[in-house]
Design a protein around this motif. Structure first.
Motif, PDB file in Angstrom:
ATOM      1  N   ALA A 396       0.833  -1.209   0.000  1.00 34.90           N
ATOM      2  CA  ALA A 396       0.000   0.000   0.000  1.00 34.90           C
ATOM      3  C   ALA A 396       0.863   1.254   0.000  1.00 34.90           C
ATOM      4  CB  ALA A 396      -0.930  -0.004   1.211  1.00 34.90           C
ATOM      5  N   ARG A 397       1.949   1.228   0.750  1.00 35.50           N
ATOM      6  CA  ARG A 397       2.856   2.380   0.777  1.00 35.50           C
ATOM      7  C   ARG A 397       3.527   2.563  -0.589  1.00 35.50           C
ATOM      8  NH1 ARG A 397       7.204   4.090   5.433  1.00 35.50           N
ATOM      9  NH2 ARG A 397       8.354   5.637   4.223  1.00 35.50           N
ATOM     10  N   SER A 398       3.966   1.466  -1.181  1.00 36.13           N
ATOM     11  CA  SER A 398       4.586   1.546  -2.503  1.00 36.13           C
ATOM     12  C   SER A 398       3.588   2.029  -3.548  1.00 36.13           C
ATOM     13  CB  SER A 398       5.140   0.181  -2.909  1.00 36.13           C
ATOM     14  OG  SER A 398       6.186  -0.221  -2.038  1.00 36.13           O
ATOM     15  N   ALA A 399       2.345   1.574  -3.441  1.00 35.21           N
ATOM     16  CA  ALA A 399       1.304   2.006  -4.380  1.00 35.21           C
ATOM     17  C   ALA A 399       1.081   3.502  -4.273  1.00 35.21           C
ATOM     18  CB  ALA A 399       0.008   1.256  -4.105  1.00 35.21           C
ATOM     19  N   LEU A 400       1.041   4.022  -3.042  1.00 37.97           N
ATOM     20  CA  LEU A 400       0.823   5.453  -2.843  1.00 37.97           C
ATOM     21  C   LEU A 400       1.993   6.264  -3.382  1.00 37.97           C
ATOM     22  CD1 LEU A 400      -0.900   7.721  -1.704  1.00 37.97           C
ATOM     23  CD2 LEU A 400       0.211   7.361   0.521  1.00 37.97           C
ATOM     24  N   ASP A 401       3.211   5.844  -3.080  1.00 34.99           N
ATOM     25  CA  ASP A 401       4.393   6.555  -3.576  1.00 34.99           C
ATOM     26  C   ASP A 401       4.404   6.595  -5.110  1.00 34.99           C
ATOM     27  OD1 ASP A 401       5.452   7.228  -1.142  1.00 34.99           O
ATOM     28  OD2 ASP A 401       6.787   5.491  -1.018  1.00 34.99           O
ATOM     29  N   THR A 402       4.128   5.452  -5.719  1.00 37.20           N
ATOM     30  CA  THR A 402       4.157   5.364  -7.178  1.00 37.20           C
ATOM     31  C   THR A 402       3.050   6.211  -7.794  1.00 37.20           C
ATOM     32  OG1 THR A 402       4.992   3.101  -6.976  1.00 37.20           O
ATOM     33  CG2 THR A 402       4.203   3.780  -9.140  1.00 37.20           C
ATOM     34  N   ALA A 403       1.858   6.143  -7.204  1.00 36.20           N
ATOM     35  CA  ALA A 403       0.724   6.914  -7.721  1.00 36.20           C
ATOM     36  C   ALA A 403       0.988   8.410  -7.621  1.00 36.20           C
ATOM     37  CB  ALA A 403      -0.545   6.542  -6.974  1.00 36.20           C
ATOM     38  N   LEU A 404       1.525   8.851  -6.496  1.00 33.50           N
ATOM     39  CA  LEU A 404       1.834  10.275  -6.340  1.00 33.50           C
ATOM     40  C   LEU A 404       2.856  10.727  -7.373  1.00 33.50           C
ATOM     41  CD1 LEU A 404       1.981  10.490  -2.426  1.00 33.50           C
ATOM     42  CD2 LEU A 404       0.265  11.548  -3.924  1.00 33.50           C
ATOM     43  N   VAL A 412      -3.968   7.875  -7.739  1.00 34.45           N
ATOM     44  CA  VAL A 412      -3.829   8.354  -6.361  1.00 34.45           C
ATOM     45  C   VAL A 412      -5.083   8.019  -5.553  1.00 34.45           C
ATOM     46  CG1 VAL A 412      -3.558  10.400  -4.909  1.00 34.45           C
ATOM     47  CG2 VAL A 412      -2.218  10.185  -7.014  1.00 34.45           C
ATOM     48  N   THR A 413      -6.240   8.228  -6.157  1.00 33.55           N
ATOM     49  CA  THR A 413      -7.498   7.924  -5.474  1.00 33.55           C
ATOM     50  C   THR A 413      -7.597   6.435  -5.133  1.00 33.55           C
ATOM     51  OG1 THR A 413      -8.621   9.745  -6.600  1.00 33.55           O
ATOM     52  CG2 THR A 413     -10.010   8.024  -5.651  1.00 33.55           C
ATOM     53  N   LEU A 414      -7.182   5.581  -6.078  1.00 36.33           N
ATOM     54  CA  LEU A 414      -7.205   4.139  -5.826  1.00 36.33           C
ATOM     55  C   LEU A 414      -6.264   3.776  -4.684  1.00 36.33           C
ATOM     56  CD1 LEU A 414      -8.095   1.266  -6.648  1.00 36.33           C
ATOM     57  CD2 LEU A 414      -6.152   1.238  -8.229  1.00 36.33           C
ATOM     58  N   ALA A 415      -5.050   4.337  -4.720  1.00 33.34           N
ATOM     59  CA  ALA A 415      -4.066   4.024  -3.679  1.00 33.34           C
ATOM     60  C   ALA A 415      -4.559   4.484  -2.305  1.00 33.34           C
ATOM     61  CB  ALA A 415      -2.731   4.673  -4.018  1.00 33.34           C
ATOM     62  N   ARG A 416      -5.106   5.689  -2.234  1.00 33.19           N
ATOM     63  CA  ARG A 416      -5.611   6.180  -0.946  1.00 33.19           C
ATOM     64  C   ARG A 416      -6.855   5.404  -0.516  1.00 33.19           C
ATOM     65  NH1 ARG A 416      -2.940  10.039   1.292  1.00 33.19           N
ATOM     66  NH2 ARG A 416      -1.653  11.507   0.094  1.00 33.19           N
ATOM     67  N   GLY A 417      -7.672   4.999  -1.491  1.00 34.82           N
ATOM     68  CA  GLY A 417      -8.836   4.199  -1.134  1.00 34.82           C
ATOM     69  C   GLY A 417      -8.455   2.867  -0.518  1.00 34.82           C
ATOM     70  N   THR A 418      -7.302   2.328  -0.938  1.00 36.66           N
ATOM     71  CA  THR A 418      -6.829   1.065  -0.370  1.00 36.66           C
ATOM     72  C   THR A 418      -6.560   1.196   1.125  1.00 36.66           C
ATOM     73  OG1 THR A 418      -5.813   0.501  -2.496  1.00 36.66           O
ATOM     74  CG2 THR A 418      -5.062  -0.730  -0.575  1.00 36.66           C
ATOM     75  N   LEU A 419      -6.170   2.391   1.565  1.00 35.25           N
ATOM     76  CA  LEU A 419      -5.874   2.598   2.985  1.00 35.25           C
ATOM     77  C   LEU A 419      -7.105   2.376   3.857  1.00 35.25           C
ATOM     78  CD1 LEU A 419      -3.686   5.839   2.729  1.00 35.25           C
ATOM     79  CD2 LEU A 419      -2.927   3.455   2.751  1.00 35.25           C
TER      80      LEU A 419
END
Length: 442
Positions: A396-404, A412-419
């Motif tokens: 999840a952290r890697s997804a957020l970093d990559t999306a940003l 970004v919305t998908l990555a934050r939604g995963t949280l």
């Protein structure tokens, strides 16, 4: 716009669709004025001037028109005249005139950005577009449009430019939107004003279709769904005039993908059935099967999903290196594995999902950061389903970093939604660290 006359003013289209004469609309405006305590008694000639672009309604008259048509005043202010009129929710007919109308409409929309999150066409209209595309053969191009002749060197330059932009948009994302819009405007202007023969006309329309398809994805990644759909609709029209059935099928697959993403999997399946009826490329058929599998998985049909994934794999194996059309040249075993993983996750089979997502991530081109962010978000969800909270937090952290890093709002919305899925595990050390990091990253 009206199918019989694409030159109708949007107000005339709205009025005709409701069966109103100019006199009847003028009377309705008078009634709306009295309800607001105003005295306005417009005659037929005022409506005539508006529809023939001889005058623009005042703010008061637009307010009254919105009352009559049931449109929120905020929409009138946000979109401006005449784009707030409910005249752009029906597809144009396929053919040279309808395609030119669609191309012109999207250029005006670029000058009047529409940030609506809802779709420009109803789901019924989307399926209708796909059905019409599958049934109608391309019309012959006119070879006598005014302006200068398009020569082979210019066409080659345009085609090279669109291929480069396609590759650039896959890597750079939103920074490319102005370049893509510029190429689309150039190709539309040439289509509208230049002189060319039928083969050159087809190539011009292929350039316009490719540029519009790229623009559609860029808007989709920013969650500007109406703009994305509008550009894909234009791409479908241009591909139709170019007699490029595979490209048209690819655009329909994009519309289907967006329908599944926006929770309309049944619509996606209907669109894909029409798209599959005309495509010839094995790589294109593989993509259509893969997107069908995604929609079927959302609907919970395990058996049909498995069949669609198997067909996608077989078609991809049949695809010869270098033979795939440019728009689907990115299609690879990595994409097959990634979407298979998402499908198995939707079907509550996290072990199979994890295996596919791991394979997809291993095979994925490192330059495709947007896809990588999506895969990592899916893998985090899969790890949570297997109760491996630490691994889920890492992904999840890697997804957020990559999306940003991609600046793609959708990612970004998908990555934050995963949280949000980590709620039951807030006390886990890895989750506490993940949520603190996400908060600090904005």
């Amino acid at each position: 716009m009206a199918r019989g006359d694409v030159e109708l003013h949007p107000l005339a289209h709205v009025r005709n669709r409701r069966g109103w004469s100019m006199e009847q609309l003028a009377h309705a405006l008078s009634v709306a004025a009295r309800r607001r305590g105003l005295i306005y008694n417009p005659a037929r000639d005022r409506i005539y001037k508006w529809e023939h672009r001889l005058a623009t309604p005042s703010e008061d008259y637009q307010m009254l028109l919105a009352d009559v048509l049931g449109i929120e005043q905020s929409v009138v202010v946000a979109l401006g005249w005449p784009w707030w009129l409910p005249a752009f929710d029906a597809p144009h007919p396929f053919g040279t005139r309808g395609s030119r109308a669609a191309l012109t409409e999207v250029l005006v929309a670029q000058a009047h950005p529409d940030r609506r999150a809802f779709l420009a066409l109803t789901t019924t209209a989307l399926v209708g577009v796909a059905r019409d595309w599958a049934a109608i053969e391309p019309a012959r191009l006119s070879s006598a449009l005014r302006g200068r002749r398009v020569d082979a060197a210019l066409l080659t330059w345009l085609e090279s430019g669109v291929d480069e932009l396609r590759a650039l948009t896959n890597a750079s994302g939103p920074e490319c939107i102005d370049l893509v819009h510029s190429l689309l405007r150039t190709s539309v202007k040439l289509i509208d004003t230049a002189t060319y023969d039928q083969p050159a006309g087809r190539r011009l329309h292929q350039v316009a279709a490719a540029a519009a398809q790229c623009a559609g994805w860029l808007h989709f990644d920013q969650r500007e769904y109406a703009a994305a759909q509008r550009h894909w609709n234009v791409a479908l029209h241009a591909a139709h005039v170019a007699a490029d059935r595979d490209l048209g099928a690819g655009v329909l697959s994009d519309l289907a993908y967006s329908a599944t993403w926006l929770q309309h999997p049944g619509v996606a399946i209907e669109i894909l059935e029409h798209a599959h009826s005309r495509t010839r490329s094995a790589a294109a058929r593989s993509l259509l099967d893969l997107r069908r599998a995604r929609a079927l998985a959302v609907l919970g049909d395990t058996h049909a999903t498995g069949r669609a994934l198997s067909s996608a794999e077989k078609e991809l194996d049949r695809s010869r290196p270098g033979a795939a059309p440019a728009w689907v040249s990115w299609m690879s075993p990595a994409d097959l594995a990634v979407d298979a993983g998402r499908a198995w996750l939707d079907l509550d089979e996290p072990v199979r999902a994890g295996q596919s997502l791991d394979e997809g991530l291993r095979l994925l081109d490192p330059a495709r950061a947007r896809t990588r962010s999506v895969v990592l978000a899916y893998r985090a969800e899969t790890a949570l389903a297997r109760r491996d909270v630490s691994a889920a937090a890492d992904d999840a952290r890697s997804a957020l970093d990559t999306a940003l890093g991609t600046k793609a709002t959708r990612c970004v919305t998908l990555a934050r939604g995963t949280l949000d899925r980590f709620g039951p595990h807030r006390e886990h050390p890895a989750v506490r660290e993940l949520l603190a990091y996400a908060s600090a990253s904005g």
